[in-house]
Design an enzyme around this catalytic site. Sequence first.
Site, PDB file in Angstrom:
ATOM      1  N   ALA A 239      44.893  39.401  46.395  1.00  0.00           N
ATOM      2  CA  ALA A 239      46.160  40.122  46.520  1.00  0.00           C
ATOM      3  C   ALA A 239      47.264  39.334  47.227  1.00  0.00           C
ATOM      4  CB  ALA A 239      45.929  41.465  47.214  1.00  0.00           C
TER       5      ALA A 239
ATOM      6  N   ASP B  99      42.915  44.919  48.150  1.00  0.00           N
ATOM      7  CA  ASP B  99      44.020  44.764  47.219  1.00  0.00           C
ATOM      8  C   ASP B  99      45.081  45.833  47.407  1.00  0.00           C
ATOM      9  OD1 ASP B  99      43.432  42.649  44.757  1.00  0.00           O
ATOM     10  OD2 ASP B  99      41.648  43.293  45.848  1.00  0.00           O
TER      11      ASP B  99
ATOM     12  N   ASN C 297      39.314  47.574  46.702  1.00  0.00           N
ATOM     13  CA  ASN C 297      38.891  46.174  46.743  1.00  0.00           C
ATOM     14  C   ASN C 297      38.008  45.912  45.530  1.00  0.00           C
ATOM     15  OD1 ASN C 297      38.931  43.599  48.179  1.00  0.00           O
ATOM     16  ND2 ASN C 297      36.757  43.935  48.551  1.00  0.00           N
ATOM     17  N   LYS C 298      37.545  44.698  45.387  1.00  0.00           N
ATOM     18  CA  LYS C 298      36.769  44.303  44.218  1.00  0.00           C
ATOM     19  C   LYS C 298      35.612  45.264  43.956  1.00  0.00           C
ATOM     20  CE  LYS C 298      37.697  41.630  42.113  1.00  0.00           C
ATOM     21  NZ  LYS C 298      38.573  41.766  40.918  1.00  0.00           N
TER      22      LYS C 298
END
Length: 352
Positions: free
Chosen positions: A47, A238, A248-249
């Site tokens: 990000a 992110d 997030n991922k």
Amino acid sequence: MIPTLEWTAEGVRFLDQTRLPLEETYVLATTYNQIADVITTMVVRGAPAIGVSAAMGVAIGVQKSPATSIAALDADFEVIAKTLASTRPTAVNLFWGIERMRRRYNALKAEGKNLEEIRQGLIAEACRMYDEDIAACRTMGAHGASLMPQSGSVLTHCNAGALATCGYGSALGVIRAAVEQGHEIHVYADETRPFLQGARLTAWELMHDGIPTTVLCDNMAASLMRQGKIQAVIVGADRIAANGDVANKIGTYGVAVLAKEHGIPFYVAAPWSTIDLATAHGDDIPIEQRAAVEVTHHAGKQLTPHGVGIENPAFDVTPSKYITAIVTERGVLRAPFEESLADFELATPLRA
């Protein structure tokens, strides 16, 4: 410093993260459309790096614009901004970077600057954002280092290191700062399927720095936690909603639930540009859906039956109740996050 991206006289130079860890090559983007493609294809990712890349995309787009009047440049600016904004929807830093460039563009116009002065002013702003990101990561690391075990193992998911930022890193920046302070840390890096950011990128950059690292298949974390081999978890983000929910991922949510079950602190490290106070909670965060081929194929080889259904969200949302603390360059935030995020925003207003 790992050179994630760099403004040059020829264009923006990116380390091609799709080719790591076995091949260290670079991509030169000379137009805003090329920068949009670099972001979409994950040549650059993470990000904070995406936000600065988008800012540089705006700068290079305005620099290359054939506009001969402010009105024509206004129209070009909107096309450039829209193109870059369409690349990856979850990382709020993307929109932060574009909007900061928009504010600077409007300020330069209000000051009566001519076209060349506007172009140079936007290049300077994008380069300033690059420098600020590195400084923010170093400050973040200093704030978070004390949260890391003095001696022990830390689990991380995806890559929130120098490669995900302009340098030093967010989650890995905290680990780096702790190591610099004398902590003896071993990192377990989730491989992070399907794009393998942990196996390819986190392992590569930590080995680059001489920090002991072991790669795990994503489904191994629970077993190691049960054995007492992990003392803390730290990840990047992110987008962080106003209530502290974190996108997030994909796979981060599962790791957070496991950490809670095993009594292990779960930390999130991200620059303030990742905070999205306009989004009330995680359910409102848009989740990017990526191409099925990332799951069906690896290194050009098909792994799944023809015609099988594929689900490939790039991110998931971790509810704030699973998060021990959020580390930013402004300090360490703890629950209730609605209050601490609001207090930190009031104490340190958004950069102009």
